[in-house]
Design a protein around this motif. Structure first.
Motif, PDB file in Angstrom:
ATOM      1  N   VAL A   1       0.860  -1.189   0.000  1.00  0.00           N
ATOM      2  CA  VAL A   1       0.000   0.000   0.000  1.00  0.00           C
ATOM      3  C   VAL A   1       0.893   1.235   0.000  1.00  0.00           C
ATOM      4  N   ILE A   2       0.512   2.209  -0.810  1.00  0.00           N
ATOM      5  CA  ILE A   2       1.292   3.451  -0.916  1.00  0.00           C
ATOM      6  C   ILE A   2       0.397   4.632  -0.564  1.00  0.00           C
ATOM      7  N   GLY A   3       0.885   5.517   0.282  1.00  0.00           N
ATOM      8  CA  GLY A   3       0.133   6.723   0.627  1.00  0.00           C
ATOM      9  C   GLY A   3      -0.873   6.492   1.737  1.00  0.00           C
ATOM     10  N   GLU A   4      -1.678   7.536   1.973  1.00  0.00           N
ATOM     11  CA  GLU A   4      -2.690   7.462   3.027  1.00  0.00           C
ATOM     12  C   GLU A   4      -3.854   8.381   2.679  1.00  0.00           C
ATOM     13  N   GLY A   5      -4.968   8.177   3.395  1.00  0.00           N
ATOM     14  CA  GLY A   5      -6.156   9.000   3.158  1.00  0.00           C
ATOM     15  C   GLY A   5      -6.701   8.803   1.758  1.00  0.00           C
ATOM     16  N   ILE A   6      -7.205   9.873   1.164  1.00  0.00           N
ATOM     17  CA  ILE A   6      -7.801   9.762  -0.162  1.00  0.00           C
ATOM     18  C   ILE A   6      -6.755   9.519  -1.249  1.00  0.00           C
ATOM     19  N   ASP A   7      -5.473   9.690  -0.902  1.00  0.00           N
ATOM     20  CA  ASP A   7      -4.403   9.464  -1.874  1.00  0.00           C
ATOM     21  C   ASP A   7      -3.852   8.045  -1.822  1.00  0.00           C
ATOM     22  N   THR A   8      -4.464   7.165  -1.015  1.00  0.00           N
ATOM     23  CA  THR A   8      -3.968   5.798  -0.855  1.00  0.00           C
ATOM     24  C   THR A   8      -4.081   5.014  -2.155  1.00  0.00           C
ATOM     25  N   VAL A   9      -3.055   4.204  -2.418  1.00  0.00           N
ATOM     26  CA  VAL A   9      -3.028   3.319  -3.583  1.00  0.00           C
ATOM     27  C   VAL A   9      -2.780   1.895  -3.088  1.00  0.00           C
ATOM     28  N   TRP A  10      -3.651   0.965  -3.500  1.00  0.00           N
ATOM     29  CA  TRP A  10      -3.511  -0.448  -3.151  1.00  0.00           C
ATOM     30  C   TRP A  10      -3.014  -1.179  -4.393  1.00  0.00           C
TER      31      TRP A  10
END
Length: 214
Positions: free
Chosen positions: A201-210
């Motif tokens: 998983v990269i990033g957090e919140g609404i910018d998260t990428v799975w």
């Protein structure tokens, strides 16, 4: 004025009847002017409504379909996170498709990184805008088409990017299980696939990428 009144009286007509005729003529003139004004306003309003409908239709019509991908432009951080995921990709190729590509920023960024990237989008205006942007920036390996994501041949791609909505992720998960070839990866943005386990998983919140490896 006295000569006009005298002429009317000399004609032998009743002055009272003459006054009624003059009043009626004045009212008819006012009605004709009001009718013309009303027709002009109706024409302008109708024309404006037609133009507005034509402009809005490409943005509204996708919502009439069974699966809706609303147009919400990706943030700069979201684009960077997707690029990070692609840089770490173990997929067996550099062909990418972005589902619901919007204004094309993911496809264009991937194209600049050397990926043969393609975006599918239902909104005709956004497809044309994306093509124009690619042409202006001379990104020849970034292409776009107006297409339903359920009619895509996924065997052509190794990297699938999706900016979905929570309600549609289960159906997309089933679609991917049926359609993706091995050694592919799925990059889900904003919402994860409900049953698949991400490799990272990269990033957090609404910018998260799975990131999911097939």
């Amino acid at each position: 004025m006295e000569s006009k009144n005298t002429a009317k009286t000399d004609c032998g007509c009743d002055p009272y009847l003459l006054s009624l005729v003059e009043t009626n003529q004045g009212q008819e003139s006012t009605v004709r002017k009001s009718s013309k004004t009303g027709l002009l306003l109706a024409s302008l309003t109708g024309g404006a409504a037609i133009i507005l409908s034509a402009v809005c239709f490409p943005f509204v019509s996708p919502a009439l379909r069974r699966v809706v991908l609303p147009y919400v432009p990706a943030s700069t951080q979201q684009v960077e996170n997707v690029m990070k995921a692609l840089a770490k990709s173990h997929a067996g190729g550099r062909k990418l498709i972005d589902l619901g590509s919007g204004d094309g920023r993911i496809v264009l960024a991937a194209g600049q990184k050397g990926f043969q990237s393609h975006g599918v989008e239902l909104n005709t205006v956004l497809v044309l805008y994306s093509k124009l942007t690619a042409w202006r920036n001379r990104i020849t390996n970034a292409t776009f088409s107006r297409q339903d994501l359920f009619k895509v041949d996924y065997t052509k791609y190794n990297n699938i990017v999706i900016f979905g909505v929570e309600e549609m992720m289960p159906e997309l998960e089933q679609l991917f299980e049926r359609s993706l070839k091995s050694s592919s990866q799925v990059i889900a943005c904003r919402f994860p696939l409900p049953n698949w386990k991400p490799s990272h998983v990269i990033g957090e919140g609404i910018d998260t990428v799975w990131v999911y490896e097939v």
